[in-house]
Design a protein around this motif. Structure first.
Motif: not given
Lengths: 327, 327
Positions: B69-70, B74-75, B78, B94-96, B221, B275
DNA sequence: AACATAAATGTAATCGATTTCATAAAATGT
DNA sequence: ACATTTTATGAAATCGATTACATTTATGTT
């Protein structure tokens, strides 16, 4: 769909025996067990959790409600929750609420309807009545955000103290004109951090000037950028900024640099959260680190205890000031 | 716990009538309806979805599996999924997975066990057998990542073409030494984007040099930063970098600047994903925009159609090159 | 008023598992 | 060989809702 009955029939046993094999409960003869397992294999039987949960009235599912998954602040907390929950046999499901009462209601209802056993809430309190209505009948804990007047257990940090220390740091390195970039004060942390900011100013006999305070509705970078732009439009510009989140602080730094000013020489910047990005900026960002992973673990433990009927106590964890290049 | 029986008793009707009121089905006399509703109020009755779902064998729940999710990538997807699902009466969870087969299995089982109606999968294919086993018996669609050899419906973009265009852009603005920062080739997009990179080089008669290609296991990063550091250690340094994600590109830019070089003058950088952070960096990042929101909507529609027993077709959506300051 | 028809409600089966209690089968002791 | 204990299994109730079908009640028509 294959049911337990068909498996029982195929294996030439009763459903009770199949269920026993399924839950490796009690005593089942080796020979029968093998026969049942074979039948399960052959029929590709997949037990329905619905039937099981209905009978046991538990789902072993935890709901985690967050305002927005795009906010990197929640990442580590969720990791902590997930690791703890899984180790105790619970699965977690992430629910994005957008701080929208309707969405929240949907997820609250999942608990009411026994689709989930409990909720970890990270939203600010939107509808106090709904919240307490749920809390009075179902397990729920709050993480990071909580309701000051309420009696729902929570885990959080001392936001006021952290903000106070951050601003004190800015003042001590020589800045007497410290601005605040805050978010909507519907968030408890926003109210608390403003209090800490004001407390530090007072302590050094600095005036609390509304011209140096901004509140942004937008939690993304753009919010910080806009707030900073507005601050730089003031005739009397600040020489330091305390931003209540790293994301906002990064937006602010962007704007400062855009206007040809230097961080920290012209304006020092301090953030809050220590998100992973805060180490990638140029200059790297001074910030307050919250024990996010631990907050996650703690809240998971709290909710599981609550589900099991135990009493749980609220907790305030420690934070830490991380000094980097931006101050 | 209050059940429908108790409500029926209190209202002096049968459970059938209560159920009818609950689902405002058929014809219930106004007077009876009011009596039942009153009983529900007084008893604070909350119907159990378990009982209901068991009978109807549906949960109206959709699982969305993402590696992490980090990852800001994906934001938007979703958001698209969420909006579409809710408008059609489905809720999403949501499933990580961490790309961890064990975690994945847990969520796969939720579908097997009817706790959820279907899955939108954004993970790379970890265990082909498990995946096809599930797909053969339950609704599932893939979004962004998919299995090339498989027959599971998917929605994605043309990664090879996008990468080709990105690299072509770098070459056209005068860079003949173009490096590639890639991720683990377990990801389909990684394989496809490398192909596009190579294709562009070939087209301009440039050599494909392994000294200018890096593969990082770390998607954050730091991964990009490390890869860039390693590239800058080469005697013959590249003058442009195509990075398969914005996050990696931002890490790379950080390292370039750390070594006193300028973007884009010394080294041009291009990312992938657009992003929200990519607009906050200094300089702003040239990147490829994917129609993420639309991908989300599309995959939600696909899975719901599949659940309803319809045939669905895979889709490839359009992307766009966003030219900004870093090239 | 008598009948036909429509509307409202109830009865009981059902979904798919688990579990209590009873019973049959096997193991053990004398 | 028989009684006793232990072990293995099955029958049926149960969880909490929905729904097909049956039955009762209300309404309209002549």
């Amino acid at each position: 769909m294959v049911t337990i009955q068909e498996v029982a029939k195929k294996a030439g046993v009763s459903t009770a025996t199949v269920s026993r094999v399924l839950n490796n409960r009690e005593t089942v003869k080796e020979k029968t067990r093998i026969r049942v397992e074979q039948a399960i294999q052959e029929l590709k039987y997949e037990p329905s959790a619905l039937g099981r949960n209905l009978r046991n009235s538990e789902s072993r599912l935890l709901l985690v409600l967050i305002p927005s998954i795009s906010n990197p602040f929640y990442t580590e907390i969720i990791n902590g929750i997930e690791d703890t929950a899984i180790s105790k046999g619970y699965n977690i499901l992430l629910c994005e609420t957008d701080s929208n009462p309707k969405r929240e209601a949907i997820y609250f209802n999942m608990v009411r309807n026994r689709l989930a056993d409990g909720i970890i809430l990270m939203d600010p309190t939107v509808n106090r009545k709904n919240l307490y209505d749920l809390a009075s009948r179902h397990p729920i804990v709050q993480c990071s955000e909580f309701d000051e007047q309420g009696e729902i257990s929570y885990v959080t940090i001392d936001n006021e103290l952290a903000a106070y220390q951050a601003v004190k740091h800015l003042i001590k390195i020589g800045n007497r004109k410290v601005a605040l970039i805050n978010t909507d004060e519907k968030y408890l942390y926003a109210r608390e951090r403003r209090r800490g900011y004001e407390k530090a100013l007072q302590e050094f006999d600095l005036p609390i000037e509304s011209k140096w305070m901004r509140e942004t509705g937008h939690l993304g970078f753009e919010g910080g950028q806009q707030a900073m732009r507005s601050l730089l439009n003031e005739a009397d510009k600040p020489n330091a900024v305390f931003s209540v989140s790293d994301v906002l602080a990064i937006g602010a730094m962007k704007e400062i640099q855009l206007q040809g000013l230097k961080v920290p020489d012209d304006i020092a910047v301090i953030g809050f959260d220590k998100i992973s990005f805060s180490n990638m900026t140029n200059p790297t960002l001074t910030t307050i680190a919250q024990p996010m992973y631990k907050m996650g673990c703690t809240s998971a433990n709290m909710i599981i205890n609550k589900i099991r009927g135990k009493e749980v106590e609220s907790l305030i964890l420690d934070h830490e000031l991380i000094i980097r290049e931006s101050t």
